[in-house]
Design an enzyme around this catalytic site. Structure first.
Site, PDB file in Angstrom:
ATOM      1  N   SER A   1       2.242  -4.676   4.178  1.00  0.00           N
ATOM      2  CA  SER A   1       3.206  -5.528   4.230  1.00  0.00           C
ATOM      3  C   SER A   1       4.491  -3.719   4.462  1.00  0.00           C
ATOM      4  CB  SER A   1       3.554  -6.198   3.176  1.00  0.00           C
ATOM      5  OG  SER A   1       3.689  -5.456   2.367  1.00  0.00           O
ATOM      6  N   LYS A   2       5.247  -3.793   4.421  1.00  0.00           N
ATOM      7  CA  LYS A   2       6.305  -2.760   4.166  1.00  0.00           C
ATOM      8  C   LYS A   2       5.950  -2.483   3.005  1.00  0.00           C
ATOM      9  CE  LYS A   2      10.223  -1.011   5.524  1.00  0.00           C
ATOM     10  NZ  LYS A   2      11.771  -1.018   5.877  1.00  0.00           N
TER      11      LYS A   2
END
Ligand code: GLU
Length: 495
Positions: A246-247
């Site tokens: 995920s970011k």
């Protein structure tokens, strides 16, 4: 197989994520393989989180990857009336009902369930309200949601996922889920189904996180009088510690744009992403577009989660080394004319582009790319590691400076002398350069590599690279002579 129609329906709430891109690619390959259609649908029903910028980014990302769609982009928000109509149809047919339970009531029941360590599910309090009771509550202005009436009793929803196999969910484990909020807005679960029915989707190929929705969606398809599509859920992509990428935890490396900005060739990224969760059943890892379309099957998708091998703490790799290696492979093997087109914007961005590279210097430019690409991994390398080909203000690699130059203080005088020899040549050819360099080394009683590597440092700024004789012959003669002549500047301030 009847007509294959698949879709890629991103929610435009951020950039195009590599996981989303992989799903898009799988859909695209499946459509191409079966002569089907890929529909691009922007699922923008969540008006608060959807942005124009995200829509633009997703479309640009797909275009850059070369993932082309046949229909759309459609916008889910444009079909709001259809979503409402579907909910009303379900209501009228007795597949759904209005629920007036308040937040407080639901909360109290949830807490009671938690206290009793029981699973909470909506208890169906409003399921059997009579039409008169409903009318009375509405007349009193009480807000209501619409819930789907899940069949009761034994039995359940069973379906065969192409990747995960048989999946079964008992009715009693599915609560009467909300399909329309009290403000009249239909929920995503319903919109998604209504749109897939309208778009005549034959196969829903999506991330594994969609699997929890599938039993409820199948109930919706049936209640709406249609046969559900075939479902194929793609495995998750995890990092080395088995966390979802995920970011928040991995930063920009999860965005497709990151790869574009870091000198990836689009097809190299496609090739890498496809292998995150799919294999051809043999040990092939490099595929042309045609080969991939030919080889791709949903059956080849692995059930096991795929691993994105990214070591944040290893400065040598800015992303999964396999991605970098695949990119390097394509960088070294695509036709040089195509490479030239890809390198151009990179040089332009750094102010290193000369329009003559597409005119009278084209041959020189192409040869430069061919010589230097053997050691490069990304397009960006042409502007950084390869900068000395295009500008005089390149920086010197630290190893080259220390080991090839400063370790040999005599080079301060020798390299300007070597410059004189090159200056005296009518033309620097590969063979002449070799003869001059070897003679020079012999006269000074050192191995040829000593002056040659020192020359490499001051001429290219690097400690490795293509054959130096080729470099002498290929770079402008004035530049060769001048850089050797000015070698002394690197020794200034050294003891
Ligand atoms: N809009 C959903 C998402 O981005 C699509 C889910 C689906 O493919 O059904 O996750």
């Amino acid at each position: 197989m009847s007509e294959v129609r698949v879709r890629f329906p991103p929610s435009p709430t951020g950039y195009l994520h590599i996981g989303g891109a992989r799903t898009a690619i799988y859909n695209w390959l499946f459509a191409r393989k079966h002569g089907g259609k890929l529909v691009l649908r922007i699922e923008d029903t969540d008006a608060e989180r959807s942005t124009e910028e995200s829509i633009k980014g997703i479309i640009e990302g797909l275009e850059w990857l070369g993932v082309d769609w046949d229909e759309g982009p459609y916008f889910q928000s444009a079909f709001a009336a259809e979503h409402v109509a579907a909910a009303e149809k379900l209501l009228a047919a007795g597949h759904a009902y209005k629920c007036f339970c308040t937040k407080e009531e639901l909360e109290a029941r949830r807490e009671a369930a938690a206290a009793a360590k029981a699973d909470y599910r909506y208890n169906g309090a409003c399921r059997e309200l009579s039409p008169e009771e409903v009318a009375a509550k509405e007349a009193a202005g009480l807000p209501a949601v619409i819930r789907f009436k899940v069949p009761q009793g034994e039995g359940g929803v069973a379906f065969n996922d192409v990747v995960y196999g048989g999946v079964e969910r008992n009715y009693r484990d599915i609560e009467d889920f909300v399909i329309v909020r009290s403000n009249g807005l239909p929920l995503y679960l319903l919109c998604n189904v209504v749109d897939d029915i309208r778009d005549r989707i034959s196969h829903v190929i999506r991330g594994q996180d969609g699997l929890v929705n599938t039993p409820r969606q199948i109930l919706l398809y049936r209640a709406l009088g249609t046969t559900p599509p075939t479902f194929a859920h793609m495995p998750l992509t995890l990092d080395l510690k088995k966390a979802k990428i995920s970011k928040r935890s991995h930063g920009e490396i999860v965005a497709v744009q990151f790869y574009r900005d870091h000198g990836f060739l689009p097809w190299a990224l496609v090739n890498f992403l496809v292998l995150l969760g799919w294999s051809a059943g043999d040990d092939r890892e490099i595929f042309s577009k045609e080969e991939l379309i030919e080889a791709f099957t949903l059956e080849g998708v692995n059930r096991a989660n795929s691993i994105f091998n990214y070591r944040k703490d290893d400065p040598k790799f800015f992303t999964d080394p396999k991605a970098i290696n695949i990119n390097a492979h394509y960088l070294r093997t695509i036709p040089v004319a195509e490479l030239a087109q890809r390198v151009r914007p990179v040089l332009e961005k750094e102010g290193l582009w000369d329009p003559a590279y597409e005119g009278e210097k084209q041959e020189w430019f192409h040869k430069t790319l061919e010589m230097s690409r053997e050691r490069f991994h990304t397009l960006t390398d042409f502007a950084t590691l390869g900068r000395a080909w295009f500008a005089d203000d390149f920086s010197m690699d630290e190893t080259a400076l220390q080991k090839n130059l400063l370790k040999h203080p005599q080079m301060k005088e020798w390299l300007p002398q070597l410059a004189q020899r090159f200056a005296a040549l009518p033309e620097i050819t590969h063979d002449e350069a070799e003869r001059v360099a070897r003679e020079f080394a012999e006269e000074h009683g050192v191995k040829p590599g000593v002056p040659i590597n020192a020359a490499r440092a001051v001429i290219t700024g690097q400690n490795k690279g293509p054959s130096m004789f080729e470099v002498f012959a290929h770079l402008d003669r004035e530049k060769v002579v001048q850089r050797l002549r000015e070698a002394g500047k690197y020794f200034e301030g050294q003891s």
